[in-house]
Design a protein around this motif. Structure first.
Motif, PDB file in Angstrom:
ATOM      1  N   GLN A  47     -22.247  64.769  29.148  1.00 15.81           N
ATOM      2  CA  GLN A  47     -23.459  63.491  29.115  1.00 15.81           C
ATOM      3  C   GLN A  47     -23.468  62.819  26.665  1.00 15.81           C
ATOM      4  O   GLN A  47     -23.471  61.886  26.750  1.00 15.81           O
ATOM      5  CB  GLN A  47     -24.828  63.100  28.874  1.00 15.81           C
ATOM      6  N   LEU A  48     -23.210  64.275  26.847  1.00 11.94           N
ATOM      7  CA  LEU A  48     -23.151  63.600  24.683  1.00 11.94           C
ATOM      8  C   LEU A  48     -22.440  63.116  24.113  1.00 11.94           C
ATOM      9  O   LEU A  48     -22.225  62.038  23.619  1.00 11.94           O
ATOM     10  CB  LEU A  48     -24.038  64.654  23.963  1.00 11.94           C
ATOM     11  N   PHE A  49     -21.081  63.543  25.341  1.00 10.62           N
ATOM     12  CA  PHE A  49     -19.572  63.368  24.312  1.00 10.62           C
ATOM     13  C   PHE A  49     -19.409  62.147  25.077  1.00 10.62           C
ATOM     14  O   PHE A  49     -18.852  61.666  24.758  1.00 10.62           O
ATOM     15  CB  PHE A  49     -19.075  64.182  25.409  1.00 10.62           C
ATOM     16  N   LEU A  50     -20.147  61.319  25.840  1.00  9.65           N
ATOM     17  CA  LEU A  50     -19.976  59.861  26.681  1.00  9.65           C
ATOM     18  C   LEU A  50     -20.918  59.338  25.334  1.00  9.65           C
ATOM     19  O   LEU A  50     -19.797  57.637  25.243  1.00  9.65           O
ATOM     20  CB  LEU A  50     -20.297  59.890  27.576  1.00  9.65           C
ATOM     21  N   VAL A  51     -21.683  59.318  25.388  1.00  4.09           N
ATOM     22  CA  VAL A  51     -22.530  58.832  24.879  1.00  4.09           C
ATOM     23  C   VAL A  51     -21.650  58.096  22.853  1.00  4.09           C
ATOM     24  O   VAL A  51     -21.281  57.090  22.392  1.00  4.09           O
ATOM     25  CB  VAL A  51     -23.167  59.026  24.153  1.00  4.09           C
ATOM     26  N   LEU A  52     -21.278  59.756  22.356  1.00  4.11           N
ATOM     27  CA  LEU A  52     -20.381  59.548  21.153  1.00  4.11           C
ATOM     28  C   LEU A  52     -19.015  58.856  21.206  1.00  4.11           C
ATOM     29  O   LEU A  52     -18.451  58.153  20.446  1.00  4.11           O
ATOM     30  CB  LEU A  52     -20.375  61.063  20.995  1.00  4.11           C
ATOM     31  N   SER A  53     -18.157  58.737  22.326  1.00  6.06           N
ATOM     32  CA  SER A  53     -17.124  57.993  22.624  1.00  6.06           C
ATOM     33  C   SER A  53     -17.088  56.898  22.722  1.00  6.06           C
ATOM     34  O   SER A  53     -16.514  55.793  22.062  1.00  6.06           O
ATOM     35  CB  SER A  53     -16.581  57.977  23.888  1.00  6.06           C
ATOM     36  N   ILE A  54     -19.006  55.971  22.158  1.00  4.72           N
ATOM     37  CA  ILE A  54     -18.889  54.589  22.388  1.00  4.72           C
ATOM     38  C   ILE A  54     -18.252  54.071  21.275  1.00  4.72           C
ATOM     39  O   ILE A  54     -17.506  53.442  20.502  1.00  4.72           O
ATOM     40  CB  ILE A  54     -20.415  54.381  22.445  1.00  4.72           C
ATOM     41  N   PHE A  55     -19.151  55.006  20.057  1.00  4.61           N
ATOM     42  CA  PHE A  55     -18.773  54.532  18.661  1.00  4.61           C
ATOM     43  C   PHE A  55     -17.208  54.396  18.318  1.00  4.61           C
ATOM     44  O   PHE A  55     -16.512  53.376  17.637  1.00  4.61           O
ATOM     45  CB  PHE A  55     -19.499  54.834  17.255  1.00  4.61           C
ATOM     46  N   PRO A  56     -16.032  55.170  18.308  1.00  6.32           N
ATOM     47  CA  PRO A  56     -14.869  55.284  18.235  1.00  6.32           C
ATOM     48  C   PRO A  56     -14.000  54.254  18.830  1.00  6.32           C
ATOM     49  O   PRO A  56     -13.552  53.472  18.484  1.00  6.32           O
ATOM     50  CB  PRO A  56     -14.029  56.533  18.347  1.00  6.32           C
ATOM     51  N   ASN A  64     -18.614  44.832  17.956  1.00  6.55           N
ATOM     52  CA  ASN A  64     -19.553  44.612  17.726  1.00  6.55           C
ATOM     53  C   ASN A  64     -20.800  45.016  18.043  1.00  6.55           C
ATOM     54  O   ASN A  64     -20.711  44.924  19.553  1.00  6.55           O
ATOM     55  CB  ASN A  64     -19.853  43.959  16.456  1.00  6.55           C
ATOM     56  N   LYS A  65     -21.904  45.454  17.466  1.00  2.00           N
ATOM     57  CA  LYS A  65     -22.603  45.547  17.997  1.00  2.00           C
ATOM     58  C   LYS A  65     -23.636  44.437  18.698  1.00  2.00           C
ATOM     59  O   LYS A  65     -23.910  44.304  20.140  1.00  2.00           O
ATOM     60  CB  LYS A  65     -23.763  46.012  16.722  1.00  2.00           C
ATOM     61  N   GLU A  66     -22.793  42.928  18.859  1.00  2.00           N
ATOM     62  CA  GLU A  66     -23.419  41.790  19.206  1.00  2.00           C
ATOM     63  C   GLU A  66     -22.935  41.899  20.549  1.00  2.00           C
ATOM     64  O   GLU A  66     -22.959  41.180  21.949  1.00  2.00           O
ATOM     65  CB  GLU A  66     -23.504  40.430  18.564  1.00  2.00           C
ATOM     66  N   ALA A  67     -21.490  41.602  20.414  1.00  2.00           N
ATOM     67  CA  ALA A  67     -20.124  42.282  21.934  1.00  2.00           C
ATOM     68  C   ALA A  67     -20.676  43.218  22.563  1.00  2.00           C
ATOM     69  O   ALA A  67     -20.356  42.338  23.858  1.00  2.00           O
ATOM     70  CB  ALA A  67     -19.455  42.145  21.015  1.00  2.00           C
ATOM     71  N   LEU A  68     -20.931  43.870  22.319  1.00  2.00           N
ATOM     72  CA  LEU A  68     -21.326  45.131  22.739  1.00  2.00           C
ATOM     73  C   LEU A  68     -23.114  44.592  24.123  1.00  2.00           C
ATOM     74  O   LEU A  68     -22.691  44.898  25.561  1.00  2.00           O
ATOM     75  CB  LEU A  68     -21.972  46.255  22.273  1.00  2.00           C
ATOM     76  N   GLY A  69     -23.187  43.360  23.433  1.00  2.00           N
ATOM     77  CA  GLY A  69     -24.664  43.074  23.772  1.00  2.00           C
ATOM     78  C   GLY A  69     -26.754  43.496  23.335  1.00  2.00           C
ATOM     79  O   GLY A  69     -26.896  42.776  24.406  1.00  2.00           O
ATOM     80  N   GLU A 136     -26.961  52.681  29.458  1.00  2.00           N
ATOM     81  CA  GLU A 136     -26.970  50.675  29.528  1.00  2.00           C
ATOM     82  C   GLU A 136     -26.017  50.497  28.657  1.00  2.00           C
ATOM     83  O   GLU A 136     -24.225  49.957  28.922  1.00  2.00           O
ATOM     84  CB  GLU A 136     -27.950  50.192  29.415  1.00  2.00           C
ATOM     85  N   PRO A 137     -25.992  51.015  27.273  1.00  2.00           N
ATOM     86  CA  PRO A 137     -25.269  50.769  26.626  1.00  2.00           C
ATOM     87  C   PRO A 137     -23.015  51.415  26.691  1.00  2.00           C
ATOM     88  O   PRO A 137     -22.410  50.438  26.364  1.00  2.00           O
ATOM     89  CB  PRO A 137     -25.416  51.165  24.914  1.00  2.00           C
ATOM     90  N   LEU A 138     -23.743  52.414  27.712  1.00  2.00           N
ATOM     91  CA  LEU A 138     -22.741  53.161  28.007  1.00  2.00           C
ATOM     92  C   LEU A 138     -21.623  52.174  29.574  1.00  2.00           C
ATOM     93  O   LEU A 138     -20.267  51.708  29.010  1.00  2.00           O
ATOM     94  CB  LEU A 138     -22.599  54.575  28.666  1.00  2.00           C
ATOM     95  N   PHE A 139     -22.534  51.556  30.407  1.00  2.00           N
ATOM     96  CA  PHE A 139     -21.702  50.992  31.361  1.00  2.00           C
ATOM     97  C   PHE A 139     -21.596  50.054  31.217  1.00  2.00           C
ATOM     98  O   PHE A 139     -20.584  49.113  31.592  1.00  2.00           O
ATOM     99  CB  PHE A 139     -22.643  51.572  32.612  1.00  2.00           C
TER     100      PHE A 139
END
Length: 298
Positions: A47-56, A64-69, A136-139
């Protein structure tokens, strides 16, 4: 073929995350012994690696953050509350039906005080919020947005929802003694986890979670910069489920037991059907409004 490639990219990311967690998990066990079960190390590190994958991924895809939602902070917190209210009114009818049909029955063995109830509600609310802030930020953020860049919104919602539902069954139940763990143990347990994805017994819960993902995907795409709504709604759903499991038991002899699954005694065909009706009702309402608007313009 191109769509197939884009559909498989999230799976490849998941595969890399699980491989990294298997490698890291082994070295963590060498350091901490049996302080934390090996299967939990594998699950949490994945789970940690999946969350960290968001940034790269955000940097590579120029999201950007706005496009992410993510809305501005004041609006984000407003959306959290609105989403929480939406989650409450959308899932409450399910709990009412489960109680009326006596599928869920009050656990009379528990002694519940006001203080204990307040503590339990607060702890479960914080846990539910944590889960939602991860998922939610991931999916409904990165995965949905990146897929939508390459395909239609309907396809993006469906594929991201399939991944969302499937990941809930990527679980490990086997506990290995520390002395039996070696460098390849994580990969053996990984085979067990992926085997759960194709277990037919999980289908009722899978389709219910698929509808959960589609509902949140529709919410995310129908309202601009609305990740806060999804997080709030998801938080309330998880909180309600946790509180229900704390206060109620599932009557395994109920003639309506088929309406739920053994995943958690709540998620199942009833939830899937109810959310499908809610989504259909929303789009019917939208079409009626559009028709009225067109008629009034003449």
């Amino acid at each position: 073929m191109r769509y197939l490639f884009y559909t498989m990219v999230p799976f490849l990311v998941l595969l890399v995350a699980t491989i990294l967690s298997c490698t890291l998990g082994y070295f963590m066990v060498l350091g901490i012994g049996d302080a934390i079960p090996f299967r939990q190390i594998l699950t949490r590190s994945t789970q940690l690696f999946l969350v960290l994958s968001i940034f790269p991924a955000m940097a590579y895809l120029k999201i950007n953050k706005e496009a992410l939602g993510f809305a501005p902070i004041w609006l984000f917190f407003k959306q959290l509350l609105q989403g929480f209210g939406l989650g409450f009114i959308t899932l409450l009818p399910v709990f009412i039906i489960l109680s009326v049909l006596e599928i869920n029955v009050l656990d009379e063995t528990q002694v519940v005080t006001v203080g204990l109830l307040a503590k339990t509600m607060t702890i479960n609310l914080l846990l539910a919020l944590l889960i939602s802030l991860i998922e939610e930020p991931l999916f409904r953020g990165l995965l949905l947005v990146s897929l939508h860049k390459k395909m239609s919104v309907i396809a993006a919602i469906l594929i991201s929802s399939i991944y969302y539902a499937g990941l809930h069954f990527l679980s490990i139940k086997t506990d290995l003694p520390v002395q039996d763990i070696n460098a390849f143990s994580g990969f053996k347990l990984l085979g067990e986890a992926f085997g759960n994805l194709i277990n037919p017994a999980n289908l009722p819960a899978f389709f219910a979670l698929l509808m959960v993902g589609i509902f949140l995907g529709v919410l995310r795409t129908q309202v601009k910069v609305s990740l806060g709504l999804c997080i709030g709604c998801h938080t309330c759903w998880v909180w309600q489920i946790k509180m229900s499991k704390k206060l109620f038991n599932t009557d395994l002899s109920s003639e309506y037991l088929y309406l739920v699954s053994d995943y958690d005694g709540i998620i199942g065909p009833l939830v899937a059907g109810w959310l499908l009706l809610a989504i259909a009702g929303y789009f019917i309402y939208q079409q009626i409004n559009k028709s009225k608007t067109r008629c009034s313009s003449f």
